[in-house]
Design an enzyme around this catalytic site. Structure first.
Site, mmCIF file in Angstrom:
data_model
loop_
_atom_site.group_PDB
_atom_site.id
_atom_site.type_symbol
_atom_site.label_atom_id
_atom_site.label_comp_id
_atom_site.label_asym_id
_atom_site.label_seq_id
_atom_site.Cartn_x
_atom_site.Cartn_y
_atom_site.Cartn_z
ATOM 1 N N TYR A 1 0.849 -1.204 0.000
ATOM 2 C CA TYR A 1 0.000 0.000 0.000
ATOM 3 C C TYR A 1 0.874 1.239 0.000
ATOM 4 O O TYR A 1 0.704 2.134 -0.832
ATOM 5 C CB TYR A 1 -0.926 -0.017 1.215
ATOM 6 C CG TYR A 1 -1.581 1.304 1.518
ATOM 7 C CD1 TYR A 1 -0.992 2.215 2.406
ATOM 8 C CD2 TYR A 1 -2.783 1.661 0.920
ATOM 9 C CE1 TYR A 1 -1.584 3.444 2.682
ATOM 10 C CE2 TYR A 1 -3.382 2.892 1.199
ATOM 11 C CZ TYR A 1 -2.774 3.765 2.075
ATOM 12 O OH TYR A 1 -3.362 4.988 2.340
HETATM 13 N N1 NDP Z 1 -9.454 7.723 5.969
HETATM 14 C C1 NDP Z 1 -8.260 8.155 6.363
HETATM 15 O O1 NDP Z 1 -8.050 8.439 7.576
HETATM 16 C C2 NDP Z 1 -7.152 8.305 5.373
HETATM 17 C C3 NDP Z 1 -7.400 8.294 4.006
HETATM 18 N N2 NDP Z 1 -6.346 8.441 3.125
HETATM 19 C C4 NDP Z 1 -6.622 8.446 1.678
HETATM 20 O O2 NDP Z 1 -7.707 9.326 1.386
HETATM 21 C C5 NDP Z 1 -8.542 8.749 0.357
HETATM 22 C C6 NDP Z 1 -9.962 8.611 0.890
HETATM 23 O O3 NDP Z 1 -9.909 7.822 2.088
HETATM 24 P P1 NDP Z 1 -11.219 6.989 2.551
HETATM 25 O O4 NDP Z 1 -12.436 7.799 2.309
HETATM 26 O O5 NDP Z 1 -10.931 6.437 3.904
HETATM 27 O O6 NDP Z 1 -11.178 5.820 1.471
HETATM 28 P P2 NDP Z 1 -11.952 4.411 1.471
HETATM 29 O O7 NDP Z 1 -11.103 3.381 2.139
HETATM 30 O O8 NDP Z 1 -13.325 4.643 1.974
HETATM 31 O O9 NDP Z 1 -11.951 4.087 -0.116
HETATM 32 C C7 NDP Z 1 -12.547 4.994 -0.989
HETATM 33 C C8 NDP Z 1 -13.303 4.226 -2.021
HETATM 34 O O10 NDP Z 1 -12.407 3.571 -2.924
HETATM 35 C C9 NDP Z 1 -13.170 2.535 -3.514
HETATM 36 N N3 NDP Z 1 -12.338 1.508 -4.152
HETATM 37 C C10 NDP Z 1 -11.428 0.706 -3.580
HETATM 38 N N4 NDP Z 1 -10.938 -0.160 -4.490
HETATM 39 C C11 NDP Z 1 -11.582 0.104 -5.662
HETATM 40 C C12 NDP Z 1 -11.538 -0.451 -6.963
HETATM 41 N N5 NDP Z 1 -10.732 -1.479 -7.253
HETATM 42 N N6 NDP Z 1 -12.345 0.062 -7.915
HETATM 43 C C13 NDP Z 1 -13.181 1.092 -7.628
HETATM 44 N N7 NDP Z 1 -13.263 1.682 -6.418
HETATM 45 C C14 NDP Z 1 -12.474 1.172 -5.447
HETATM 46 C C15 NDP Z 1 -13.965 1.935 -2.369
HETATM 47 O O11 NDP Z 1 -15.116 1.312 -2.912
HETATM 48 P P3 NDP Z 1 -16.014 0.325 -2.012
HETATM 49 O O12 NDP Z 1 -16.845 1.227 -1.140
HETATM 50 O O13 NDP Z 1 -16.807 -0.446 -3.011
HETATM 51 O O14 NDP Z 1 -15.052 -0.551 -1.222
HETATM 52 C C16 NDP Z 1 -14.231 3.126 -1.487
HETATM 53 O O15 NDP Z 1 -15.564 3.565 -1.510
HETATM 54 C C17 NDP Z 1 -7.893 7.421 -0.011
HETATM 55 O O16 NDP Z 1 -7.073 7.577 -1.149
HETATM 56 C C18 NDP Z 1 -7.055 7.086 1.203
HETATM 57 O O17 NDP Z 1 -5.944 6.240 0.909
HETATM 58 C C19 NDP Z 1 -5.049 8.540 3.542
HETATM 59 C C20 NDP Z 1 -4.769 8.535 4.881
HETATM 60 C C21 NDP Z 1 -5.794 8.461 5.879
HETATM 61 N N1 LIG Z 2 -8.205 3.810 1.446
HETATM 62 C C1 LIG Z 2 -7.903 4.081 2.714
HETATM 63 N N2 LIG Z 2 -6.657 4.461 3.030
HETATM 64 C C2 LIG Z 2 -6.356 4.709 4.349
HETATM 65 C C3 LIG Z 2 -7.315 4.606 5.344
HETATM 66 C C4 LIG Z 2 -8.631 4.209 4.961
HETATM 67 O O1 LIG Z 2 -9.543 4.080 5.815
HETATM 68 N N3 LIG Z 2 -8.873 3.964 3.655
HETATM 69 N N4 LIG Z 2 -7.031 4.859 6.656
HETATM 70 C C5 LIG Z 2 -5.789 5.155 7.025
HETATM 71 C C6 LIG Z 2 -5.524 5.385 8.502
HETATM 72 O O2 LIG Z 2 -6.435 6.379 8.990
HETATM 73 C C7 LIG Z 2 -4.121 5.826 8.852
HETATM 74 O O3 LIG Z 2 -3.864 7.052 8.249
HETATM 75 C C8 LIG Z 2 -4.000 6.026 10.358
HETATM 76 O O4 LIG Z 2 -4.034 4.795 10.995
HETATM 77 C C9 LIG Z 2 -4.667 5.229 6.059
HETATM 78 N N5 LIG Z 2 -5.100 5.040 4.710
#
Ligand code: NDP
Ligand SMILES: Nc1nc2c(c(=O)[nH]1)N=C([C@H](O)[C@@H](O)CO)CN2
Length: 235
Positions: A147
């Site tokens: 990742y």
């Molecule tokens: N949440 C956090 O605290 C953090 C988030 N981030 C980054 O910010 C962004 C948003 O985070 P967050 O809202 O938590 O993201 P999520 O983990 O909720 O993923 C966002 C969406 O991506 C979709 N997805 C995953 N794989 C595929 C695929 N193969 N084809 C199409 N869609 C796909 C998922 O669809 P489905 O619902 O169907 O699974 C999901 O709805 C991400 O890029 C994440 O890495 C970075 C650090 C921390």
């Molecule tokens: N696709 C996602 N990426 C990440 C997520 C998540 O929920 N979906 N969450 C994190 C964590 O919040 C991390 O930043 C702290 O433990 C990282 N990326």
């Protein structure tokens, strides 16, 4: 009509919050989702163009490009939000895990940035590409090795595309650490995670919305990564 912003993976959480923000501010949006949550029905009732895409599927990118071209002759921005926070502990098939991580976090943004560039260039104003990366681009992650590597690849794409597309398209990344927890996160995990940053909070989606707006409204920032991490690098 104002050119729409394309947001990937926006069926829930941060992506959905971004869609709702732009809708509330009369900015047209076209979004992709994989799983059809109830929220999609509400978005479609508000006139949001919601496209079902599983980027793991063959021809997914070609079909998405064709759908976008069939409906739009320009794009204001592309926000690459779709992501899978998967890990080696849950995937003994490391070969498949690595391919999956690189596909969703690097290959999809790479290909869409190349195949949809002409629509961004057709935007009335300077256009934007925004990559959602991760704080672990700086540090690596022993529990999310593939990742983190794939997000580092996306971070590098930010620099290459910024040079390739300047001055007509700005290309930046947002590198969050904790923004919002997941439903299955335990109290113990939450307490441990909150201690990792100086601010010690779960800031919520608004922090990413503010960061996206800062980049969209800048005339000068490009090729950069905006850290949104609560001072985690100083803990
Ligand atoms: N949440 C956090 O605290 C953090 C988030 N981030 C980054 O910010 C962004 C948003 O985070 P967050 O809202 O938590 O993201 P999520 O983990 O909720 O993923 C966002 C969406 O991506 C979709 N997805 C995953 N794989 C595929 C695929 N193969 N084809 C199409 N869609 C796909 C998922 O669809 P489905 O619902 O169907 O699974 C999901 O709805 C991400 O890029 C994440 O890495 C970075 C650090 C921390
Ligand atoms: N696709 C996602 N990426 C990440 C997520 C998540 O929920 N979906 N969450 C994190 C964590 O919040 C991390 O930043 C702290 O433990 C990282 N990326």
């Amino acid at each position: 009509m104002t050119a729409p912003i394309l947001i990937t993976g926006a069926g829930q959480r941060i992506g959905l919050a971004l869609v709702e923000h732009f809708v509330a501010n009369n900015q047209p949006v076209v979004m992709t989702y994989r799983t059809r949550y109830a929220a999609i029905d509400a978005l479609e009732e508000q006139g949001v163009h919601c496209i079902q895409v599983d980027f793991d599927g063959a021809e997914a990118l070609t079909r998405l490009e064709m759908t976008i071209r069939a409906h739009y002759d320009s794009l204001r921005a592309i926000i690459h939000n779709a992501s899978s926070w998967d890990c080696e502990a849950n995937n003994p098939d490391f070969n498949q895990l690595f391919d999956n991580m690189m596909r969703i976090h690097a290959k999809v943004p790479y290909q869409l940035n190349l195949t949809l560039a002409d629509l961004l260039l057709a935007s009335e104003s300077v256009a934007d590409i925004i990559h959602l990366t991760d704080y672990v681009v700086e540090t690596g992650s022993p529990k999310h090795i593939a990742y983190a590597a794939s997000k580092a690849a996306l971070d590098n794409l930010t620099k290459s595309f910024a040079s390739k597309y300047a001055p007509n398209i700005k290309v930046n990344a947002i590198a969050p650490s904790l923004i919002i927890f997941n439903q299955h996160d335990t109290p113990e995990y939450k307490a441990k995670t909150l201690k990792k940053s100086l601010m010690g909070i779960e800031p919520g989606c608004k922090e990413i919305i503010r960061s996206v707006e800062l980049l969209l409204n800048s005339d000068y920032i490009t090729g950069r990564s905006l850290p949104v991490d609560g001072g985690r690098h100083l803990k």
